[in-house]
Design a protein around this motif. Structure first.
Motif, PDB file in Angstrom:
ATOM      1  N   GLY A 166       0.788  -1.223   0.000  1.00  0.00           N
ATOM      2  CA  GLY A 166       0.000   0.000   0.000  1.00  0.00           C
ATOM      3  C   GLY A 166       0.821   1.275   0.000  1.00  0.00           C
ATOM      4  N   SER A 184       2.302   4.495  -1.007  1.00  0.00           N
ATOM      5  CA  SER A 184       1.752   5.396  -2.018  1.00  0.00           C
ATOM      6  C   SER A 184       2.712   5.662  -3.164  1.00  0.00           C
ATOM      7  CB  SER A 184       1.338   6.719  -1.370  1.00  0.00           C
ATOM      8  OG  SER A 184       2.458   7.349  -0.762  1.00  0.00           O
ATOM      9  N   GLU A 185       3.995   5.693  -2.886  1.00  0.00           N
ATOM     10  CA  GLU A 185       4.986   5.994  -3.913  1.00  0.00           C
ATOM     11  C   GLU A 185       5.877   4.792  -4.234  1.00  0.00           C
ATOM     12  OE1 GLU A 185       4.929   8.834  -5.469  1.00  0.00           O
ATOM     13  OE2 GLU A 185       3.341   9.649  -4.203  1.00  0.00           O
ATOM     14  N   ASP A 240       8.539   5.675  -1.699  1.00  0.00           N
ATOM     15  CA  ASP A 240       7.790   6.107  -0.535  1.00  0.00           C
ATOM     16  C   ASP A 240       8.779   6.590   0.516  1.00  0.00           C
ATOM     17  OD1 ASP A 240       4.839   5.593   0.774  1.00  0.00           O
ATOM     18  OD2 ASP A 240       6.442   5.482   2.266  1.00  0.00           O
TER      19      ASP A 240
END
Length: 321
Positions: free
Chosen positions: A227, A229-230, A234
């Motif tokens: 999960g 995000s980047e 991230d």
């Protein structure tokens, strides 16, 4: 045929684990576990296990017959967020040596592992453990308190530290402590980051330029934090990413970054040291490099001269105030 499809392997991190299509995790690496001991040991250290509500475990280490208040180290083990344990023989041996040489009280945290418990579970468990330790600064002698912390812990000398993924966790908690206060107003004096587990899409130094998305480091991160995000950039894995918070926010007064010359993560560790130095952070910063050694060498081969020098350096860091 249906059974074969259900048992299809979707992810392999050899030689550590496989994940099957039906979600089953097949663990190929099972660490040997060491029992705690309240008897006299060769290192002169007692140990016992504790439960940290609601679902975190830890092993505590106390030099036998302490006659003064001791610095406290909250330690986070390595293993790519997906293997190893605070109760393993390797970790137990390592923490016993540090507790003995540093004359320190250690809380070694057994956070939940991915992929069964993907990140940020390990971060949250580690923060819970750190806050639990801090509550003892004002808890006094009550039924729920851990007596070793109340009787022997010096909360003006609270340290955090870890190896590899545990160093990543230590960085994460030091940043979080800059935004969220610890119980009792306790402050983190220092942090050690040993062979820190950082990575990113753009190569640094001698890191490989090609095939980065097929590397074990990349595949491990995508498995343990699906999960993010980047992705691999991230801020949790790449503290130099554009959207990463400024390192001047590290909430500790002292920081040491330990690297090994033959470790593929070495250049990330050096870059982290440089980035902290350039950030405007006002604490005491140092770097310690061991030549000719690889990732986690001091844990795997603790009897070597280089490992003993590493233990001595970490112990000295915990003894300074």
């Amino acid at each position: 045929m249906v059974l074969e499809q259900e048992n299809e392997v979707t992810t392999e991190l050899l030689p550590f684990l496989r994940v099957h299509k039906d979600g089953t995790v097949e663990r190929l690496y099972i660490p040997q576990f060491a029992p705690p001991s309240l008897a006299k040991t060769s290192d002169g250290v007692w140990s016992k296990d504790a439960i940290i509500p609601p679902e975190v475990s830890a092993r505590l280490y106390l030099p036998s017959n302490p006659c003064k208040k001791l610095p406290i180290l909250v330690y986070f083990h390595g293993g790519g967020f997906c293997i190893e344990s605070a109760f393993s023989t390797l970790c137990h041996r390592y923490m016993s040596k540090i507790a003995s040489q540093a004359d320190a009280l250690i809380v070694s945290v057994d956070y939940r592992l991915a992929p069964e418990h993907p990140l940020p579970a390990a971060y949250e468990d580690s923060w819970t453990a750190l806050q639990w330790v801090a509550t003892h600064s004002t808890s006094g002698y009550n039924a729920k308190a851990e007596p070793w912390l109340v009787r022997h812990g010096d909360f003006s000398r609270l340290y955090i530290g870890g190896d590899s993924a545990g160093a990543n966790i230590s960085h994460h908690l030091a940043m979080r402590a800059g935004k969220e206060e610890l119980q009792g107003g306790v402050k983190i004096v220092g942090a050690f980051l040993s062979h820190p587990h950082f990575w990113g899409s753009e190569p640094l130094g001698s890191e490989p330029v090609t095939n980065r998305e097929t590397s074990l480091l990349y595949r491990t991160w995508m498995l343990v934090y699906p999960g993010a995000s980047e992705g691999i950039d991230d801020p949790c894995i790449n503290p130099f990413a554009k959207n990463a918070p400024g390192l001047a926010g590290l909430a500790c007064r002292r920081l040491i970054v330990c690297v090994a010359s033959e470790d593929e993560l070495r250049d990330r560790g050096i870059r982290y040291y440089d980035a902290v130095r350039e950030s405007g952070w006002e604490g005491e910063l140092s770097v310690f490099e061991v030549e000719g050694e690889g990732h986690g060498f001091h844990i795997w081969n603790p009897q070597t001269g280089n490992a003993k020098e590493m233990f001595k350096r970490l112990a000295a860091f915990l003894q300074d105030h």
